[in-house]
Structure formats: C-alpha cells, structure tokens
Design an enzyme around this catalytic site. Sequence first.
Site, PDB file in Angstrom:
ATOM      1  N   GLY A  70      67.600  52.284   3.666  1.00 47.23           N
ATOM      2  CA  GLY A  70      67.516  53.501   2.861  1.00 47.23           C
ATOM      3  C   GLY A  70      67.340  54.735   3.738  1.00 47.23           C
ATOM      4  O   GLY A  70      67.877  55.806   3.441  1.00 47.23           O
ATOM      5  N   THR A  71      66.590  54.589   4.800  1.00 47.17           N
ATOM      6  CA  THR A  71      66.345  55.702   5.727  1.00 47.17           C
ATOM      7  C   THR A  71      67.659  56.202   6.328  1.00 47.17           C
ATOM      8  O   THR A  71      67.920  57.416   6.382  1.00 47.17           O
ATOM      9  CB  THR A  71      65.389  55.239   6.849  1.00 47.17           C
ATOM     10  OG1 THR A  71      64.163  54.846   6.244  1.00 47.17           O
ATOM     11  CG2 THR A  71      65.149  56.321   7.882  1.00 47.17           C
ATOM     12  N   ASN A 150      58.212  57.126  -5.008  1.00 46.14           N
ATOM     13  CA  ASN A 150      57.712  55.813  -4.569  1.00 46.14           C
ATOM     14  C   ASN A 150      56.209  55.646  -4.755  1.00 46.14           C
ATOM     15  O   ASN A 150      55.722  54.540  -4.950  1.00 46.14           O
ATOM     16  CB  ASN A 150      58.085  55.575  -3.106  1.00 46.14           C
ATOM     17  CG  ASN A 150      57.843  56.763  -2.215  1.00 46.14           C
ATOM     18  OD1 ASN A 150      58.213  57.890  -2.546  1.00 46.14           O
ATOM     19  ND2 ASN A 150      57.208  56.548  -1.091  1.00 46.14           N
ATOM     20  N   GLN A 178      63.920  54.031  -5.111  1.00 51.22           N
ATOM     21  CA  GLN A 178      62.926  53.406  -5.988  1.00 51.22           C
ATOM     22  C   GLN A 178      63.395  53.286  -7.431  1.00 51.22           C
ATOM     23  O   GLN A 178      62.735  52.633  -8.238  1.00 51.22           O
ATOM     24  CB  GLN A 178      61.609  54.195  -5.949  1.00 51.22           C
ATOM     25  CG  GLN A 178      60.883  54.117  -4.628  1.00 51.22           C
ATOM     26  CD  GLN A 178      60.291  52.735  -4.333  1.00 51.22           C
ATOM     27  OE1 GLN A 178      60.218  51.861  -5.187  1.00 51.22           O
ATOM     28  NE2 GLN A 178      59.865  52.537  -3.091  1.00 51.22           N
ATOM     29  N   SER A 198      68.404  51.175  -1.235  1.00 52.13           N
ATOM     30  CA  SER A 198      67.947  50.249  -0.198  1.00 52.13           C
ATOM     31  C   SER A 198      67.818  48.840  -0.765  1.00 52.13           C
ATOM     32  O   SER A 198      67.318  48.661  -1.888  1.00 52.13           O
ATOM     33  CB  SER A 198      66.585  50.734   0.314  1.00 52.13           C
ATOM     34  OG  SER A 198      66.022  49.770   1.160  1.00 52.13           O
ATOM     35  N   HIS A 200      65.865  46.228   0.088  1.00 51.03           N
ATOM     36  CA  HIS A 200      64.587  45.529  -0.047  1.00 51.03           C
ATOM     37  C   HIS A 200      63.696  46.047  -1.161  1.00 51.03           C
ATOM     38  O   HIS A 200      62.551  45.607  -1.309  1.00 51.03           O
ATOM     39  CB  HIS A 200      63.836  45.498   1.295  1.00 51.03           C
ATOM     40  CG  HIS A 200      63.211  46.778   1.724  1.00 51.03           C
ATOM     41  ND1 HIS A 200      61.853  46.950   1.756  1.00 51.03           N
ATOM     42  CD2 HIS A 200      63.743  47.926   2.161  1.00 51.03           C
ATOM     43  CE1 HIS A 200      61.579  48.159   2.210  1.00 51.03           C
ATOM     44  NE2 HIS A 200      62.712  48.781   2.463  1.00 51.03           N
ATOM     45  N   THR A 236      79.112  46.565  13.947  1.00 51.75           N
ATOM     46  CA  THR A 236      79.497  45.387  13.160  1.00 51.75           C
ATOM     47  C   THR A 236      78.624  45.284  11.914  1.00 51.75           C
ATOM     48  O   THR A 236      77.398  45.429  11.989  1.00 51.75           O
ATOM     49  CB  THR A 236      79.364  44.111  14.016  1.00 51.75           C
ATOM     50  OG1 THR A 236      80.151  44.303  15.196  1.00 51.75           O
ATOM     51  CG2 THR A 236      79.851  42.882  13.264  1.00 51.75           C
ATOM     52  N   CYS A 324      55.823  52.987   3.955  1.00 54.41           N
ATOM     53  CA  CYS A 324      56.830  53.121   4.999  1.00 54.41           C
ATOM     54  C   CYS A 324      56.278  53.723   6.291  1.00 54.41           C
ATOM     55  O   CYS A 324      56.218  54.941   6.437  1.00 54.41           O
ATOM     56  CB  CYS A 324      57.991  53.952   4.494  1.00 54.41           C
ATOM     57  SG  CYS A 324      58.656  53.252   2.993  1.00 54.41           S
TER      58      CYS A 324
HETATM   59  N1  PLP Z   1      63.245  56.439   0.045  1.00 53.22           N
HETATM   60  C1  PLP Z   1      62.228  55.992  -0.709  1.00 53.22           C
HETATM   61  C2  PLP Z   1      61.870  56.715  -1.968  1.00 53.22           C
HETATM   62  C3  PLP Z   1      61.494  54.870  -0.306  1.00 53.22           C
HETATM   63  O1  PLP Z   1      60.472  54.450  -1.055  1.00 53.22           O
HETATM   64  C4  PLP Z   1      61.858  54.218   0.896  1.00 53.22           C
HETATM   65  C5  PLP Z   1      61.071  53.069   1.383  1.00 53.22           C
HETATM   66  O2  PLP Z   1      59.945  52.843   0.970  1.00 53.22           O
HETATM   67  C6  PLP Z   1      62.944  54.718   1.628  1.00 53.22           C
HETATM   68  C7  PLP Z   1      63.603  55.838   1.176  1.00 53.22           C
HETATM   69  C8  PLP Z   1      63.367  54.084   2.911  1.00 53.22           C
HETATM   70  O3  PLP Z   1      64.057  52.869   2.695  1.00 53.22           O
HETATM   71  P1  PLP Z   1      64.126  51.815   3.882  1.00 53.22           P
HETATM   72  O4  PLP Z   1      62.792  51.182   3.995  1.00 53.22           O
HETATM   73  O5  PLP Z   1      65.204  50.853   3.449  1.00 53.22           O
HETATM   74  O6  PLP Z   1      64.517  52.551   5.108  1.00 53.22           O
END
Ligand code: PLP
Length: 394
Positions: A70-71, A150, A178, A198, A200, A236, A324
């Site tokens: 997600g980042t 989140n 989220q 994301s 996970h 990849t 995070c």
């Molecule tokens: N954005 C939100 C709102 C999140 O809660 C998170 C992770 O907790 C992320 C982005 C980042 O996702 P990732 O952990 O896959 O990098």
Amino acid sequence: MPIYLDYNATTPVIEEVVDAMLPFFGEIPGNPSSQHRFGREAATAVRIAREQLATLLGATPEEIIFTHNGTAANNLALAGVAALAPKDRRHLIVSSIEHSSILQCCRELVRNGWIVSEAPVDGNGRLQVEKLVDLIRPETYLISVMLANNETGTIQPVKEVAALAADNGIIMHTDAVQAIGKMPVNVNDLGVDLLSLSGHKIYAPKGIGALYIRQGLQLRPLYWGGNQENGLQSGTENVPGIVGLGKAAEISRLHLKHHIRHLNTLLSRLESRIREKLPAAEINTHPEHRLPNTLNVKFPGIANTKLVASLDARGMAVSNGAACGSSHDTKPSHVLHAAGKSNLEAMSSIRISLGLDNTAKEMDFLVETLEDIIADEFDSHRHFNNIKSYGEHR
Ligand code: PLP
C-alpha cells in the site's frame, strides 16, 4: 487461545487465498516475462488477478498496476503525478489524518518545492469539506483523501471531494487501504482518478498492493528497470502475492454483504457492552460514518500502552494506534490530535479492529477483561482524578 482484535494492522491470509498461491511457489515457478509455458502460466495468473481486482473496483484491468504494498501505491500516486505537474501548479491538498505513507511523501514533495495544505477534520475525525474548499487555489494539482481512517475507522467524504476536484480540474487520489473489503468501493461511483489498496488488509499476504489509475492519466515511475506493470513498477512480479490479492479481491466481492453484516453485528455488540459496563469510556469513532469493524475508544485516566500490554498479557491483541512502523512509538496519535484530542486523551485511546474470525463471545470477553483491568488499575492508582467515573458503575 489468544484473541486477535487488530485486523486493521494486518489480517491473516485465508485458506482459499493460500491455496490459490501455493502452485506459484513450486509447480509454476515462471517469470511472467518468460516466453515458455511456465512464464505463460504465470502471466495468465497475473492477468486473471488483475481482472479480479478490476471487477472488485469497477475498473478495467488496464487501469490496475500491482505494487509492492500500500505504501508503494500511495507513493507512486503522489510522487508519480507530482513529477509530471506543470511548474505553476505545485500545490497539493491532503487531509490531516492521512497515513504516514502519504504524509511522509508530502514532506518529500515539499523539499522539492511543492506546497502542501492539510485539510482539517471534525471531532469524530471526519474531513470538513467546507474547510477543504477554502484551500483550493488555481495552482492546486492534486488532492489526496483517504477513504477510511486506519485508527478511528471513520469514513471520509471522498465522493464529495472528488466531485469538487473534478469541477476544479484537480486530480483526485484516495488511499482505500482500510476501506476495501469493509464497504463497497467503486472507482466510478467515487469519481476518483487514483486509488491505492493493500493485500494484507484484505486477507491476502503482506508485501503486495495495487494502484488504480484512471485511463489516460500519466504518471512518472519512481524507479526504472524492466518496465513491468506498464513501466510503473519495474521488477519481476510477485506472482504468488498478486494471485493471492486477486483471489482475496474475488472473495471480498462475492461475500462483502455477509462480511459487513457479521462485522456490524459484532461491533454493535461490543459498543453497547462498553457503553453499559464502562460508561466513562468515550468512543472516538464517528457515530455514523464508520467502518463496520473499527472502534477507537478512550479510557480516561489509563495509558493506552498499559491497556494494550495488560490485554496482551491476558491473550487479547488490540492496538494503541497505527501499527505501521510506529507501534512502539509512544507519541500521541496525529489522527486523534487532528480530531481535537489532547495528548493525554490520545494516549488513553485504543483501537479495536475486528475481522471475519471474531465471535460475539470474544466481544463479551473483551469487555469483561477491560472491566477487570480498569478496576485493578484504579485500585492501585487511587490518585487518578477520574476514579469516580469508573468506580460508580462497579
Ligand atoms: N494506508 C493505510 C490507511 C494503512 O492503514 C496502511 C497500513 O497500515 C497503508 C496505507 C500502508 O500499507 P502497506 O502496509 O501495505 O504498505
């Protein structure tokens, strides 16, 4: 059995997702760029996953880019768009409650000459659209507002903001990390140009994400290599991760109504038990605009680190804020701060985030455990100012 109540930090990978991924660790080792049968099989699996994700979001497969997480999706959205912005339009608006992957990226943009404005939220952590309107200027090129927070689970008025953005010729991004799997999310209904997610957080593995990019919108890659993912995510492909994300997206789409109903039932039970048994507790989450799985609760007079540790010692996992990279941070949450909470209030708030495996019994057990912990705490710390508010109900 320990009880997991921290699904916003991360979810377990569900069995169907593991099953879908397994062949790509062994039997089908191919690189999707290879010409031979193994490569072709891997490429087909990636194509199917892209279609599954596109269907979930109401997008076309060509509009989906798989990213590392997600980042990476958030960084690509902001920095990738910013890199192609005209020099006289380097103004960006974000909400003050964004995830660090947006806020830290904004800091980097500021170092590169951008001006970033933060739009405020109300006492329940919901963006104040009328205040965001005041921040729009002729130079504004991009707006980024998360779909659901989140930490609080408060849902943001993204559709309204996207309409404003469109009226003003501004590109609109939303971090839906989220929100996916907990509410219906359709890119056309929302009217966004970019959307991050994301794996996970939706029962797929860690280390895989995706970015929806509306057809025709140009982004600059953040790094260069073999031009995978339309040149925007060279390297990849994480084939098992992509397959897992696709499968999780399909499951989420097929069972969304049922999932929401289950989570809503649990959350209502939890909230009413808290209100009944612990009347001094205060709910930080928006009363209406909220995810079905998240409750952020303040327990006045008790440090959240202490509550999290005491619950952990009794086998229950909750969180004192975003997980995070900062779970061991003792800093007050910027999200609760933005919602007008003092340091003390923020540092006595915990996040309970539920998932598909939780049960009604666990909700009751959590509240009983909280009652015990709070009673112990006040017995041993009689000097706490608000001892009466907890003491009264016992
Ligand atoms: N954005 C939100 C709102 C999140 O809660 C998170 C992770 O907790 C992320 C982005 C980042 O996702 P990732 O952990 O896959 O990098």
